[in-house]
Design a protein around this motif. Sequence first.
Motif, PDB file in Angstrom:
ATOM      1  N   THR A  51      18.574 -16.642  36.645  1.00  0.00           N
ATOM      2  CA  THR A  51      18.849 -16.529  34.514  1.00  0.00           C
ATOM      3  C   THR A  51      19.975 -15.865  34.620  1.00  0.00           C
ATOM      4  O   THR A  51      20.523 -14.759  35.522  1.00  0.00           O
ATOM      5  CB  THR A  51      17.591 -15.389  34.542  1.00  0.00           C
ATOM      6  OG1 THR A  51      17.892 -14.114  34.906  1.00  0.00           O
ATOM      7  CG2 THR A  51      16.169 -15.510  34.498  1.00  0.00           C
ATOM      8  N   GLN A  52      20.475 -16.485  33.488  1.00  0.00           N
ATOM      9  CA  GLN A  52      22.159 -15.939  33.079  1.00  0.00           C
ATOM     10  C   GLN A  52      21.091 -14.527  31.804  1.00  0.00           C
ATOM     11  O   GLN A  52      21.763 -15.324  30.517  1.00  0.00           O
ATOM     12  CB  GLN A  52      23.186 -16.772  32.716  1.00  0.00           C
ATOM     13  CG  GLN A  52      22.924 -17.284  33.878  1.00  0.00           C
ATOM     14  CD  GLN A  52      24.679 -17.757  34.028  1.00  0.00           C
ATOM     15  OE1 GLN A  52      25.569 -18.011  34.440  1.00  0.00           O
ATOM     16  NE2 GLN A  52      24.171 -19.276  33.024  1.00  0.00           N
ATOM     17  N   TYR A  53      21.619 -13.674  31.212  1.00  0.00           N
ATOM     18  CA  TYR A  53      21.322 -12.538  30.524  1.00  0.00           C
ATOM     19  C   TYR A  53      22.418 -13.126  29.438  1.00  0.00           C
ATOM     20  O   TYR A  53      23.467 -12.390  28.844  1.00  0.00           O
ATOM     21  CB  TYR A  53      21.100 -11.029  30.661  1.00  0.00           C
ATOM     22  CG  TYR A  53      20.224 -10.749  28.823  1.00  0.00           C
ATOM     23  CD1 TYR A  53      18.962 -10.578  30.027  1.00  0.00           C
ATOM     24  CD2 TYR A  53      21.168  -9.558  28.605  1.00  0.00           C
ATOM     25  CE1 TYR A  53      18.348  -9.979  28.917  1.00  0.00           C
ATOM     26  CE2 TYR A  53      19.953  -8.728  27.999  1.00  0.00           C
ATOM     27  CZ  TYR A  53      18.748  -9.495  28.153  1.00  0.00           C
ATOM     28  OH  TYR A  53      17.835  -8.139  27.186  1.00  0.00           O
ATOM     29  N   GLY A  54      22.416 -14.189  28.890  1.00  0.00           N
ATOM     30  CA  GLY A  54      23.697 -14.666  27.201  1.00  0.00           C
ATOM     31  C   GLY A  54      22.993 -14.092  26.059  1.00  0.00           C
ATOM     32  O   GLY A  54      24.493 -14.887  25.697  1.00  0.00           O
ATOM     33  N   GLY A  55      21.967 -13.964  25.626  1.00  0.00           N
ATOM     34  CA  GLY A  55      21.388 -13.217  24.341  1.00  0.00           C
ATOM     35  C   GLY A  55      21.011 -14.244  23.940  1.00  0.00           C
ATOM     36  O   GLY A  55      20.004 -14.403  24.898  1.00  0.00           O
ATOM     37  N   PRO A  56      20.300 -14.735  21.904  1.00  0.00           N
ATOM     38  CA  PRO A  56      19.469 -15.268  21.331  1.00  0.00           C
ATOM     39  C   PRO A  56      19.912 -16.805  22.476  1.00  0.00           C
ATOM     40  O   PRO A  56      18.265 -17.481  22.245  1.00  0.00           O
ATOM     41  CB  PRO A  56      20.020 -15.122  20.550  1.00  0.00           C
ATOM     42  CG  PRO A  56      20.890 -14.405  20.014  1.00  0.00           C
ATOM     43  CD  PRO A  56      21.479 -14.381  21.437  1.00  0.00           C
ATOM     44  N   THR A  57      20.366 -17.209  22.458  1.00  0.00           N
ATOM     45  CA  THR A  57      20.472 -18.899  23.683  1.00  0.00           C
ATOM     46  C   THR A  57      20.909 -18.597  24.937  1.00  0.00           C
ATOM     47  O   THR A  57      22.324 -18.148  25.105  1.00  0.00           O
ATOM     48  CB  THR A  57      21.314 -19.772  22.715  1.00  0.00           C
ATOM     49  OG1 THR A  57      22.770 -19.205  22.634  1.00  0.00           O
ATOM     50  CG2 THR A  57      21.020 -20.243  21.594  1.00  0.00           C
TER      51      THR A  57
END
Length: 465
Positions: free
Chosen positions: A65-71
């Motif tokens: 997982t890459q915690y990048g925000g809304p997308t």
Amino acid sequence: MNLHYRRRAVTASLAVAAAAVGLSVTAPAAHASPEDPTHGVVGSYSATQPGDIVVDSATHRGYITQYGGPTSSLSVVDTNTGESVGNIDGVVGYPSALAVDSGLGRAYVSSSYGGAISIVDTKTGKVEKTVTLSEKNPDGSRPQINDVVVDPTTHRAYFSDYKSGNIRVVDPNAADAVSSILVDKSATPTKLAFDGDRGFLYIADTNFFDENYGRTLWQADVRKGGALKSIVRADNLYPVDVDVDTNTGNVYMTDTRATNLWTITPAGAVLSKTTLSPTAIPNGVSVDSAAGIAYVADIMNGHLWSVDLTTRATTALTDTKVPALEKVKNLALDTSTGAIASTTNGGKVTVVAAYPLPATVELPAGQVGKAYSQKLASAVSRATFALTNGTLPGGLSLAQDGTISGTPTAVGSVTVEITAKSVLSRASSVTIVVSEGPVGPVDPGNPGTGTGSLGNLPGLGSLGR
């Protein structure tokens, strides 16, 4: 997702010497020197706020997982090389956890900010659909999913919703219908583990909100519809991650409050609490049942630990303490190769593997005219062996599984190079000593029963008695 396939070979050297009493294989010390490490880094790269990680052992692909925000997106790593092979875009925002169903070619991605999940087709690398687990909790708060596991037999996916105390269940056999299992109204289920051989779901309940409730490890026989039962509960317990040894069914649970790795039977008996180090803060845990090792991420010291499942002996894998492994937190195992993929707070995805170092064994001497069969033991159960330099003593041959067998025909000491191949490979220097056979007249019908003849072995010079 654009996939670029790359391969890299990693080799090193080690020595395996034979004493005059036979072929002896020497293992490294418990704390191996940098010149002779037990584990090495296969590869490492930077990702965008990497978090949870899971490995599809059938395809040797790790998903992060890459915690990048809304997308957001998933990063994909090749566990054979430790290199990035692309991203999967368009998954739910603020992804918190994921799991892979190898049988269906699916990945489930949950969000820490809401009840929506993404279902990814791992064959195409595209988001297949979005499913809503829950719109709102009874108190009006948003669902917050902390972990997900898959039952490999029924293919149901289980999600821990720690704000509501529920386990949400997605059933692909019923058009991805969603149902719920209430753990307890005061529960805060976080990490999950699934015993695919026995059908048990394990739930680590860290209880964030009610100190009087206690912290719990729950078990449910979900295939048989069994009720949840508390198998371990303690006020001084702070469970962080859980995994299962498929051989024994024992559960391994990290505990940051006491820096312990707990070993718990399916019946709830606590077999041991293994302290890694007074300074360690254990986080992720992954059990390699084939190798008999539990790997633990030490988020404080920045390296991995290995814990022997039988003896409980611990080894600090300080050779994995490289910048890429600072603040290592989450682990996932490629069960088909033994490679360990990890993520760090510093933004790195790293793959580590064991060198196929031989174990310490005592083997009998080889004798002329006497059948000989000994197997080179390896720390990597999945290693294969090949003769890469030199010639074995006359009459002996090497099998791919590391067995040296045959009937020696000449006295002498021969050194050859044998390479054990796994994710990381090593060339071993192996010396075999052959002594004289039983003294007695030579039987013309069975020449090997007499004393061995002297002479030259091709390429190795004259060998005296």
